[in-house]
Design an enzyme around this catalytic site. Structure first.
Site, PDB file in Angstrom:
ATOM      1  N   THR A 152       0.812  -1.221   0.000  1.00 19.67           N
ATOM      2  CA  THR A 152       0.000   0.000   0.000  1.00 19.67           C
ATOM      3  C   THR A 152       0.844   1.269   0.000  1.00 19.67           C
ATOM      4  O   THR A 152       0.502   2.249  -0.654  1.00 19.67           O
ATOM      5  CB  THR A 152      -0.909  -0.006   1.261  1.00 19.67           C
ATOM      6  OG1 THR A 152      -1.789  -1.106   1.140  1.00 19.67           O
ATOM      7  CG2 THR A 152      -1.699   1.262   1.400  1.00 19.67           C
TER       8      THR A 152
ATOM      9  N   ASP B 154       0.089  -7.042   4.601  1.00 21.75           N
ATOM     10  CA  ASP B 154      -0.609  -8.325   4.752  1.00 21.75           C
ATOM     11  C   ASP B 154       0.320  -9.478   5.133  1.00 21.75           C
ATOM     12  O   ASP B 154      -0.032 -10.320   5.944  1.00 21.75           O
ATOM     13  CB  ASP B 154      -1.361  -8.685   3.457  1.00 21.75           C
ATOM     14  CG  ASP B 154      -2.583  -7.793   3.257  1.00 21.75           C
ATOM     15  OD1 ASP B 154      -2.990  -7.118   4.219  1.00 21.75           O
ATOM     16  OD2 ASP B 154      -3.125  -7.770   2.136  1.00 21.75           O
TER      17      ASP B 154
ATOM     18  N   THR C 243       3.066  -9.645  14.448  1.00 18.84           N
ATOM     19  CA  THR C 243       1.940 -10.231  13.734  1.00 18.84           C
ATOM     20  C   THR C 243       0.963  -9.122  13.370  1.00 18.84           C
ATOM     21  O   THR C 243       0.847  -8.132  14.114  1.00 18.84           O
ATOM     22  CB  THR C 243       1.290 -11.353  14.588  1.00 18.84           C
ATOM     23  OG1 THR C 243       0.370 -12.069  13.785  1.00 18.84           O
ATOM     24  CG2 THR C 243       0.559 -10.837  15.815  1.00 18.84           C
TER      25      THR C 243
ATOM     26  N   GLN D  35      -3.596 -20.811  19.241  1.00 17.89           N
ATOM     27  CA  GLN D  35      -4.484 -19.865  18.541  1.00 17.89           C
ATOM     28  C   GLN D  35      -4.557 -18.539  19.290  1.00 17.89           C
ATOM     29  O   GLN D  35      -5.005 -17.538  18.740  1.00 17.89           O
ATOM     30  CB  GLN D  35      -5.891 -20.447  18.434  1.00 17.89           C
ATOM     31  CG  GLN D  35      -5.965 -21.630  17.509  1.00 17.89           C
ATOM     32  CD  GLN D  35      -7.371 -22.180  17.343  1.00 17.89           C
ATOM     33  OE1 GLN D  35      -8.344 -21.579  17.770  1.00 17.89           O
ATOM     34  NE2 GLN D  35      -7.451 -23.339  16.732  1.00 17.89           N
TER      35      GLN D  35
HETATM   36  N1  ASP Z   1      -2.725  -5.575   0.368  1.00 16.42           N
HETATM   37  C1  ASP Z   1      -1.674  -4.709   0.800  1.00 16.42           C
HETATM   38  C2  ASP Z   1      -0.382  -5.499   0.816  1.00 16.42           C
HETATM   39  O1  ASP Z   1      -0.154  -6.252   1.716  1.00 16.42           O
HETATM   40  C3  ASP Z   1      -1.981  -4.159   2.137  1.00 16.42           C
HETATM   41  C4  ASP Z   1      -0.964  -3.187   2.681  1.00 16.42           C
HETATM   42  O2  ASP Z   1       0.123  -2.993   2.211  1.00 16.42           O
HETATM   43  O3  ASP Z   1      -1.298  -2.569   3.707  1.00 16.42           O
HETATM   44  O4  ASP Z   1       0.389  -5.381  -0.101  1.00 16.42           O
END
Ligand code: ASP
Length: 337
Positions: free
Chosen positions: A13, A91, A161, A271
């Protein structure tokens, strides 16, 4: 003298542009957005070179090949820089941070992953702060570890995480405190930081079949029977609480024993975000003990997966892999006293 950092842009992002299909990576876009941040010329901010990968990836598409490429690039450029910043999608950032922490042995310089939840091109973006502080830590501070920096917190990479899909505080490190307090000042928590290694050595990951199995009440184990083949080298089980599983009249034990006969390493993680998976704490983990599973203790699943790749890539025999899965190698786990 101003320090020098190598910034590797893998996608995510932080550097994305608006497109008709939603945010997407766009070549050259991030470099031009950077040129408009005047603070980057401030003497306290290290100088940097930007390496932009092609193609830029949404981090959902990051795989073993990219992990190895990043690690090789760091090795190639290691002597020329004081530290490294890896721009990455959020992600799978915790997986990449874990993978790099194992591949880059004996680190002596910071390698800091960061990104943002809102692209740099937007007005209300968290990118600018994440980027500038990550650069400053990578260049000016002694943190010889793979770290993840996000929203004013510096975490050990293999302890981090992703905990929020849309909040700006997107990451946490539930089982290990922050390596630095980042507020008005940046103060390292020295006693939590690993000692510098003896000089970078790279262990490249090779491909191995690994699976993660998350248990739930009412689980029908037959569904998973098919994944237990002789090709499966490692199985991470996300069990309940401290590492408990539904016994289901021995149905799971049959699957676990098949895995054991195949020579699959079975690792048990919890978990729960916080705390340890310890085989033997409750009778409900008995079948795991019978099948020769090992405790992942307080390791994240991301770290457990990366560590399996690492140990198999080292070519260790089964017993050594099992022993080392329960041993702290890069600060990724704490064994309960
Ligand atoms: N979908 C994006 C990625 O992981 C989410 C982000 O960067 O915040 O590349």
């Amino acid at each position: 003298m101003r320090k020098k950092v190598c910034m590797i842009h893998t996608g995510g992002t932080i550097g994305m542009a608006r497109t008709e299909h939603g945010y997407a990576p766009k070549e050259g876009f991030f470099r031009s957005a950077l040129s408009r941040i005047s603070e980057l010329d401030h003497p306290e901010v290290p100088e940097f070179d930007l390496v932009e990968y092609s193609p830029l990836l949404d981090s959902s598409n990051i795989s073993l090949q990219e992990w190895v490429k990043i690690a090789r690039d760091i090795e190639d450029k290691y002597d020329r820089y004081d530290g490294f910043v890896i721009l990455h999608g959020t992600d799978t950032m915790a997986y990449t941070a874990s993978a790099l922490s194992f591949m880059l042995e004996e680190l002596t310089k910071p390698v800091i992953l960061t990104g943002s939840q809102i692209p740099l091109c937007e007005v209300r973006s968290d990118a600018r702060d994440n980027l500038i502080t990550a650069l400053m830590i990578a260049g000016n501070y002694r943190v010889p570890e793979v770290c993840l920096y996000f929203s004013n917190r510096l975490f050990r990479g293999n302890r981090s995480t992703k905990v929020s899909a849309d909040g700006l505080i997107a990451f946490d490190s539930p089982n290990y405190p922050s390596l630095a307090d980042v507020g008005v000042r940046i103060t390292l928590n020295e006693r939590l930081i690993r000692k510098a290694g003896s000089g970078l050595k790279l262990t490249e990951f090779s491909d191995h079949q690994i699976a993660v199995l998350k248990l739930f009440p009412g689980i029908q184990y037959e569904v998973f029977d098919k994944i237990i083949t002789s090709n499966l080298k490692g199985l991470v089980i996300e069990a309940f609480g401290t590492g408990n599983i539904p016994e289901n009249h021995g149905a799971f034990l049959k699957i676990l024993e098949k895995a054991r006969e195949n020579g699959t390493v079975i690792v048990v993680c919890s978990q729960c975000l916080k705390g340890s998976a310890i085989i033997g704490e409750y009778a409900a983990s008995r079948d795991l003990a019978k099948a020769g599973a090992v405790s992942g203790y307080d390791m994240t699943v991301e770290a457990a997966v990366a560590k399996l790749y690492y140990l198999f890539s080292k070519g260790y025999d089964l017993e050594t892999v099992k022993k080392l899965m329960e041993t702290d190698l890069r600060g990724e786990l704490t064994r309960p006293q």
